[in-house]
Design an enzyme around this catalytic site. Structure first.
Site, PDB file in Angstrom:
ATOM      1  N   CYS A 154      -3.785  17.067 -32.438  1.00 18.09           N
ATOM      2  CA  CYS A 154      -3.879  18.397 -32.861  1.00 18.09           C
ATOM      3  C   CYS A 154      -2.660  18.877 -34.011  1.00 18.09           C
ATOM      4  CB  CYS A 154      -3.629  19.449 -31.798  1.00 18.09           C
ATOM      5  SG  CYS A 154      -2.076  19.558 -31.170  1.00 18.09           S
ATOM      6  N   LYS A 202       5.786 -15.237   8.204  1.00 12.96           N
ATOM      7  CA  LYS A 202       5.935 -14.654   9.443  1.00 12.96           C
ATOM      8  C   LYS A 202       6.705 -15.436  10.712  1.00 12.96           C
ATOM      9  CE  LYS A 202       1.547 -11.778   8.964  1.00 12.96           C
ATOM     10  NZ  LYS A 202       0.254 -11.348   9.349  1.00 12.96           N
ATOM     11  N   LYS A 259      -0.856 -14.023   0.140  1.00  9.81           N
ATOM     12  CA  LYS A 259      -0.590 -12.561   0.226  1.00  9.81           C
ATOM     13  C   LYS A 259      -1.774 -12.232  -0.851  1.00  9.81           C
ATOM     14  CE  LYS A 259       2.242  -8.552  -0.563  1.00  9.81           C
ATOM     15  NZ  LYS A 259       1.346  -7.877  -1.285  1.00  9.81           N
ATOM     16  N   GLU A 282       1.046 -17.709   4.855  1.00  9.25           N
ATOM     17  CA  GLU A 282      -0.143 -17.409   4.368  1.00  9.25           C
ATOM     18  C   GLU A 282      -0.110 -16.797   3.025  1.00  9.25           C
ATOM     19  OE1 GLU A 282      -1.938 -14.483   7.028  1.00  9.25           O
ATOM     20  OE2 GLU A 282      -0.080 -13.689   7.267  1.00  9.25           O
ATOM     21  N   SER A 327       4.491  -1.742   6.528  1.00 13.99           N
ATOM     22  CA  SER A 327       4.683  -2.569   5.184  1.00 13.99           C
ATOM     23  C   SER A 327       5.542  -3.715   5.524  1.00 13.99           C
ATOM     24  CB  SER A 327       5.217  -1.827   4.124  1.00 13.99           C
ATOM     25  OG  SER A 327       4.205  -0.782   3.683  1.00 13.99           O
ATOM     26  N   LEU A 328       5.848  -4.478   4.623  1.00 12.93           N
ATOM     27  CA  LEU A 328       6.685  -5.802   4.522  1.00 12.93           C
ATOM     28  C   LEU A 328       7.686  -5.353   3.633  1.00 12.93           C
ATOM     29  CD1 LEU A 328       3.869  -8.704   4.518  1.00 12.93           C
ATOM     30  CD2 LEU A 328       5.266  -7.707   6.353  1.00 12.93           C
ATOM     31  N   ASP A 340       6.146  -2.248 -11.015  1.00 14.30           N
ATOM     32  CA  ASP A 340       6.929  -2.620  -9.805  1.00 14.30           C
ATOM     33  C   ASP A 340       8.414  -2.387 -10.041  1.00 14.30           C
ATOM     34  OD1 ASP A 340       4.515  -3.002  -8.318  1.00 14.30           O
ATOM     35  OD2 ASP A 340       4.897  -4.925  -7.872  1.00 14.30           O
TER      36      ASP A 340
END
Length: 766
Positions: free
Chosen positions: A447, A326, A141, A139, A109-110, A59
């Protein structure tokens, strides 16, 4: 609800973007070149994540790329295009597996925050803009796959992945096998709406994930890297072409999935006033909702929820990587609004990754299909962030030096973004003097060719022996069989290795991919490979200490077969399937063949644009750089890459030998470059838009049918559109067609249109 109803995947940047990379010294030309390079890399990473469930960077690295692009676009606004990665949702609409489905309302998205201070700043801005007390719904994720369930009059019509936020993949048939998702909503005191979209996350519980990986190990197959990868890989499976055993395994994997819903879209005036009331409504309808939801009337209460689960995140039955907060009041959602990517009324708090200590046993160098030589840390197995880890990329020799790790060190390991293992550094005080420094090899470990940077100033070293390096050939052959290319199920990692790096014979059947379509049973039967342990990756040994061998493409003759006169080894089902699949692949669409050639930057999107416009590989090769770049969806960088690829003699040999073996490098009936303007065909001069699910046609098949009939397959509806073929799942394009008075036809009429032309259609009804 507004069109800012998000899924719970986060956008690729935090709320604040510190100016980590000054751009004031860039010239405009240098800025343009960097914007193009950054855009290409970001799209590569997005495509890998959303289309192939692969994580190529952590990320932090991804975020740094996006931040850099944002800074340059801020300094040079004229370089920011509407489809820039900074202006779009993370996924792509392009799908090569399933029919497309247009969402009736966007799935956004968020934005992310990563600290208590950043969260407090976000909440302060929300309360300042709201100018009244704010309650927050909190809540967990879920680290899963975003899904959109479309119900019409209470009946499930389609289930689709997020895609680019507007168009996703139709996975309805697989979703019907996921426990807990109702095909019909339970009626209650609230009248069921004509149309409602329910958003949520599909995931696999931790216990089911561990069981699934145990089965993968027993079968000698690659384990899933994490639960999200397992959930996505299980849901995005096609049943076509699978035998009874494969279908049973597919059913088993789907039965392990679960879903929790968290929002509503495409319902203009729901009879509720708060997000928490939405959840109550969803539960009464019989939909599965999360038990980990709380409403707090203060920022401090929401922060307490975040801290509580951050300290005990692995007590939950599914993987989480943070908390979603939210604004509870729905009216405030409209007042606060949204950006082009994310709502301003919601935020995702990302937990810092966990850290553990383990032993660094060795550093080995792996060579990929592009020739890049990448050091990997091999460690004592350790559990971190919910899964067991044995390897982690170290990127390049400079990163190894920067981290200061020695082979034999005790190292600190974390999962960046709770997904990709990352070695942070050594625990120096635990050294005993037995540690040794890593030395980057000067030659390719596969190789023997001297390694070198691709161009002056590059940090990465690459093997320049692209034609014959076994690792690169293996990687390219595996790519040819991948879902995004020719989608040959029998040509995966094991088959690619067997064909390019067998123990026996000494000369492999494929020294390059040029001979792929000319393979015979006689070439497959002698192949033997080393049997490796799925747990350790090391060769399994016989009693005498020699490496155990197996023959993936042959089997011994049974007693019954010997009675029928058969002698010697017989082809296995894998061998017969591979040859049959290769034969079918010879006539697959031109765009898939273009992807399979491994031309730099030419993925499904660019390949489709080139195939649609030119119609044949010969026409693409004959085109100038300017003509290639002028095609919508191509551009100068891809045009140059295409011409560079065809300038190499062994690349041309691949094309020639595939053609000699019967590969069809042209679209049947295509009139040539500029198909939309070319004469001929029953749709000559007409523009047709196909939207939704058209029975009898995949999305690709519908577009190819339009082109083959001489028409233009357009992606958007305008006054120049002649017909819109609309099926279930048609959304904004259908509405626009009705608004503009464009004739709308169904799937049966579309089949008539592309085969017989517009005159064969019945007269439109009033």
């Amino acid at each position: 609800m507004t069109d800012a109803q998000p899924d719970e995947h986060t956008a690729e940047h935090p709320v604040e973007h510190p100016a980590e990379h000054p751009v004031d010294e860039l010239t405009r030309d240098a800025a343009r070149a960097e914007v193009e390079a950054l855009t290409t890399r970001i799209l590569e990473l997005r495509d890998a994540y959303y289309a192939r469930d692969e994580l190529l960077e952590d990320d932090a690295t991804y975020d740094a790329l996006v931040r850099r692009l944002e800074l340059i676009e801020h300094a040079f606004p004229e370089l920011q295009s509407q489809d820039s990665p900074t202006q779009t949702v993370g996924g792509r609409a392009e799908t090569t597996l399933f029919a497309p489905v247009e969402h009736a309302e966007r799935m956004l998205s968020l934005d992310n925050v990563f600290s208590a201070d950043e969260f407090a700043e976000w909440a302060a801005k929300v309360e300042r803009d709201a100018n009244r007390p704010v309650a927050y719904l909190c809540e967990l994720k879920i680290d899963g796959l975003a899904l959109n369930l479309r119900y019409e009059r209470g009946v499930l019509v389609t289930a689709a992945t997020r895609g680019d936020g507007r168009v996703g993949e139709d996975v309805t048939q697989n979703v019907l096998q996921v426990a807990g998702i109702p095909t019909r909503l339970a009626a209650d005191a609230v009248e069921l709406p004509e149309l409602v979209e329910v958003r949520g996350e599909v995931f696999i519980p931790k216990a089911a994930f561990d069981e699934l990986n145990a089965l993968q190990r027993e079968a000698g197959e690659r384990e899933f890297a994490n639960p999200r990868n397992a959930a996505s890989g299980s849901l995005r499976q096609k049943s076509e072409g699978k035998n009874a055993a494969q279908l049973a395994r597919m059913q088993d994997r789907l039965s392990r999935l679960r879903m929790l819903v968290h929002g509503i879209g495409a319902w203009p005036n729901p009879p509720v006033a708060a997000q928490s009331e939405v959840y109550g409504l969803l539960e009464r309808w019989g939909l599965p909702t999360s038990p980990y939801v709380e409403v707090h009337d203060s920022v401090e209460g929401a922060a307490g929820f975040i801290a509580r689960y951050g300290a005990d995140r692995h007590s939950v039955e599914h993987e989480i990587d943070g908390v979603v907060v939210k604004v509870d009041e729905l009216e405030l959602h409209d007042e606060l609004g949204a950006t082009s990517r994310a709502p301003r009324w919601a935020i995702a708090y990302k937990y810092p990754p966990e850290q553990v200590n383990t032993k660094l046993l060795d550093i080995v160098v792996s060579v990929g299909r592009t020739g890049r030589a990448t050091p990997f840390a091999v460690m004592e197995k350790v559990r971190v962030a919910g899964s067991e880890v044995r390897q982690a990329t170290l990127h390049n020799q400079d990163v190894v030096k920067l981290k200061g790790v020695l082979i034999g060190d005790t190292v600190v390991l974390r999962k960046a973004g709770d997904v990709i293992p990352e070695v942070l550094g050594p625990v120096v005080e635990l050294r005993d003097g037995s540690e040794r420094e890593f030395v980057m090899p000067t030659n390719c470990p596969e190789c023997g060719t001297p390694l070198a940077p691709a161009k002056e100033g590059d940090i990465d070293l690459r093997c320049p022996n692209a034609r014959s390096c076994p690792a690169q050939v293996r990687g390219r052959v595996e790519h040819i069989g991948s879902r995004g290319a020719l989608d040959i199920e029998a040509l995966g990692e094991v088959s690619a290795a067997a064909l390019t790096q067998p123990l026996v014979p000494s000369i492999p059947p494929l020294e390059t991919e040029a001979g792929l379509f000319a393979l015979t049973i006689e070439q497959l039967l002698p192949i033997e490979v080393v049997v490796t342990d799925a747990e350790t990756g090391l060769p399994k040994l016989e009693a005498d200490g020699s490496a155990r061998r197996r023959s993936p493409f042959r089997r011994n003759t049974t007693g019954a077969e010997k009675k029928r006169g058969l002698e010697g080894p017989q082809p296995s089902s894998a061998a017969l399937t591979l040859l049959a699949e290769l034969e079918k692949a010879k006539s697959k669409p031109l765009w898939r063949l273009l992807v399979s050639l491994n031309i730099r930057h030419v993925g499904p999107v660019a390949a489709r644009a080139l195939a649609d416009w030119f119609g044949s590989l010969d026409a693409i090769r004959a085109a100038s750089a300017e003509e290639l770049a002028a095609v919508d969806g191509v551009g100068a960088i891809i045009a140059e890459a295409v011409q560079d690829w065809f300038a190499i003699d062994w690349h041309v040999e691949i094309v020639d030998r595939w053609a000699d073996a019967g590969v069809q490098f042209s679209t049947p009936g295509h009139p040539g470059p500029g198909a939309a303007d070319a004469a001929g065909g029953v749709l000559a001069g007409l523009t047709v838009v196909a939207t939704g699910t058209l029975e009898g046609f995949t999305r690709e098949g519908a577009q190819e049918a339009i082109i083959a009939a001489g028409g233009k397959a357009a992606s958007g509806v305008s006054r120049k559109t002649d017909f819109v073929a609309a099926g279930p799942g048609a959304g904004s394009k259908l509405a626009k067609a009705e608004q503009l008075g464009v004739r709308i036809i169904d799937a049966a009429q579309f089949a008539i249109l592309v085969s017989e032309g517009p005159d064969a259609l019945p007269a439109p009804t009033e």
